[in-house]
Scaffold this active site. Sequence first.
Site, short mmCIF file in Angstrom:
data_model
loop_
_atom_site.label_atom_id
_atom_site.label_comp_id
_atom_site.label_asym_id
_atom_site.label_seq_id
_atom_site.Cartn_x
_atom_site.Cartn_y
_atom_site.Cartn_z
N ASP A 92 0.78 -1.36 0.18
CA ASP A 92 0.33 0.01 0.33
C ASP A 92 0.78 1.47 0.33
O ASP A 92 0.54 2.22 0.74
CB ASP A 92 -1.00 0.11 1.31
CG ASP A 92 -1.59 -1.15 1.78
OD1 ASP A 92 -2.20 -2.08 0.53
OD2 ASP A 92 -2.15 -1.44 3.05
N GLU A 93 1.88 1.08 -0.52
CA GLU A 93 2.70 2.71 -0.53
C GLU A 93 2.53 3.43 -1.77
O GLU A 93 2.96 4.77 -1.86
CB GLU A 93 4.83 1.91 -0.83
CG GLU A 93 5.23 1.19 -0.01
CD GLU A 93 4.63 -0.61 0.08
OE1 GLU A 93 4.03 -0.43 -1.03
OE2 GLU A 93 5.21 -1.16 1.06
N LYS B 3 1.81 2.24 -5.20
CA LYS B 3 3.12 1.50 -6.24
C LYS B 3 1.83 1.80 -7.86
O LYS B 3 2.31 2.23 -8.40
CB LYS B 3 3.33 0.00 -5.92
CG LYS B 3 4.44 0.05 -4.94
CD LYS B 3 5.09 -1.42 -4.93
CE LYS B 3 2.98 -2.74 -4.21
NZ LYS B 3 3.44 -2.25 -3.13
N ASN C 47 -5.23 -10.22 -3.02
CA ASN C 47 -4.38 -9.71 -2.36
C ASN C 47 -4.02 -8.16 -2.70
O ASN C 47 -3.93 -7.68 -1.63
CB ASN C 47 -3.06 -10.48 -1.56
CG ASN C 47 -2.82 -11.08 -2.32
OD1 ASN C 47 -2.92 -10.45 -3.49
ND2 ASN C 47 -1.32 -11.75 -1.70
N ALA C 48 -3.57 -8.28 -3.69
CA ALA C 48 -3.76 -6.49 -4.19
C ALA C 48 -4.38 -5.84 -4.26
O ALA C 48 -5.40 -6.58 -5.07
CB ALA C 48 -2.22 -6.93 -5.15
N GLY C 49 -4.16 -4.64 -4.30
CA GLY C 49 -5.85 -4.03 -5.00
C GLY C 49 -4.96 -2.24 -5.25
O GLY C 49 -3.60 -1.75 -4.34
N HIS C 50 -4.69 -2.09 -6.67
CA HIS C 50 -3.84 -1.20 -7.36
C HIS C 50 -5.47 -0.24 -7.29
O HIS C 50 -5.90 -0.21 -7.94
CB HIS C 50 -2.95 -0.93 -8.16
CG HIS C 50 -1.72 -2.14 -8.06
ND1 HIS C 50 -0.54 -2.14 -8.52
CD2 HIS C 50 -0.89 -1.90 -6.59
CE1 HIS C 50 -0.18 -2.52 -8.12
NE2 HIS C 50 0.30 -2.68 -6.50
N THR D 289 -5.62 -11.80 3.81
CA THR D 289 -6.78 -10.71 2.90
C THR D 289 -8.19 -11.58 2.31
O THR D 289 -8.98 -11.65 1.89
CB THR D 289 -6.13 -10.25 1.48
OG1 THR D 289 -6.20 -11.16 0.70
CG2 THR D 289 -5.63 -8.92 1.83
N GLN E 75 2.44 -6.22 -3.04
CA GLN E 75 2.92 -6.04 -1.48
C GLN E 75 4.26 -4.97 -1.24
O GLN E 75 4.39 -4.37 -2.30
CB GLN E 75 2.36 -7.72 -1.31
CG GLN E 75 1.68 -8.11 -0.83
CD GLN E 75 0.88 -8.97 -1.61
OE1 GLN E 75 1.76 -9.06 -2.88
NE2 GLN E 75 -0.49 -8.34 -1.95
N THR F 71 -8.31 -3.81 -0.63
CA THR F 71 -8.98 -5.26 -0.87
C THR F 71 -10.19 -5.97 0.19
O THR F 71 -11.38 -6.30 -0.42
CB THR F 71 -7.59 -6.06 -1.39
OG1 THR F 71 -7.28 -5.91 -2.29
CG2 THR F 71 -8.71 -7.25 -1.57
N GLY G 152 -10.89 -3.18 2.78
CA GLY G 152 -11.96 -2.31 3.49
C GLY G 152 -10.99 -1.98 5.08
O GLY G 152 -11.55 -1.07 5.63
N SER H 249 5.49 12.68 -4.84
CA SER H 249 4.01 12.52 -4.32
C SER H 249 3.35 13.07 -3.25
O SER H 249 3.45 12.71 -2.57
CB SER H 249 3.86 10.82 -4.94
OG SER H 249 1.58 11.45 -4.73
#
Length: 432
Positions: A13-14, A16, A38-41, A126, A222, A298, A300, A417
């Site tokens: 969650d950086e 990316k 498991n990832a969410g972008h 997750t 991740q 992913t 909440g 950013s």
Amino acid sequence: MPCVVIVGTQFGDEGKGKIVDFYAKDADLVVRYQGGTNAGHTVVVGDDTFKFHLIPSGVIQGKKAIIGNGVVIDLEVLNKEIENLKSKGKDIDLLISDRAHLTLPFHKTLDGMEESLKGKSKVGTTKRGIGPTYTDKANRIGLRMVDLRHIYVLRKKLDFIVPFKQKILKKVFNSNVTISKKETLDYCLNLGDKVKGYIGDASVEINNTIKQGKNILFEGAQGTLLDVDHGTYPYVTSSSPTVGGALTGSGIGPKHIDTIVGISKGYTTRVGGGPLPTEMNDEIGDKIREKGKEFGTTTGRPRRCGWFDAVILRYAVRVNSLDGLAITKLDVLGGLDKVKICTSYRYKVRVVKEFPADLELLEKCQPVYEEMDGWGDLSEEKWREIAKDGYYSLPKELRNYLKRIEKLAGVPIYVISLGPGRESTICLKEIF
Ligand code: IMP
């Protein structure tokens, strides 16, 4: 012929997705190399928000995208993402590795059950079936994308795996849940049929693209501290988000990698169990969570928030051979009187400078902080203006904060950013 790898330096969650989207403009090919749903972008483009779990976020830039062999694929989610992109009028040029493994519905069931059985020691996964899928891969009983091509191979594999998992459900978990071989086969056939056209040899495609001298961006999911080898084991995911995963997860050799960029938030977050040395269980932590919208993409779940941890950053620089950094969400820290950076840990009278493997020790470590002046709470509009005007228009205090991070990391900052959109970005170094 630059190949660039983007890795998370913290607990995922950086940000990316945003940085990959930013750099993808100059890439010819984007490759996702590990993890699964498991990832969410999340990528914000104008008024459109795109959420991805599997497809590399670079596709929004209209780039050719590859899902590498190191990724584990939930066919239901994959199909939804393809349909969603199509419905927004995006052309998708996608290739999925024939060697990538499948996450099947029973993997998700088992993920939940294993977590319950672990009780207090649960990882806080997750529940997307990631651990059980990689377990089957390592145990040599997994299904791969290539298997979707042959009904007899699917049948043969399911003949073994379904009763095997059924036994585990019954005997280990004392569960009445049943797995139907027919339903699992139909699931693979129906959903597999829709994506068959995308399956191919990703390693061949990537290596050919390298030979043509084109630009390739490898995006990790991740982060370093969730890596199965280098993370805070056992509170980790089951794949290799670190740079080595980009090689094994895509089928290229190390000589092709030119640049490795690590992404860090201006503070630290973690979702799920496990140590977070700089965790803030106070009002500031709550404020950052709300302002930074620190809730899992992913699941909440609220993310745990902490101060910037330079011990972790130095560790990530070392295990990934990072060349440079992108520091994200610096706008979120705006409005704090003072900001803190953890420069080392203290264990009793000892100063701990290297991130330890020993979680017993880590639990007892106290962060050693440096305190710095904070900067103002500016509007999104103002941050966008600052980004447009460049580095020297940043508040002086923020520049000091970034300089200190650079010094502690020992590598330069490439990207800053200041908000979710593309236009809130200051690029100090192009990578292609
Ligand atoms: P799993 O990957 O679902 O098995 O979960 C293992 C650990 O990794 C849990 O602590 C999750 O919360 C964490 N995790 C997995 N994927 C992500 C991610 O994309 N961002 C942040 N944490 C993640």
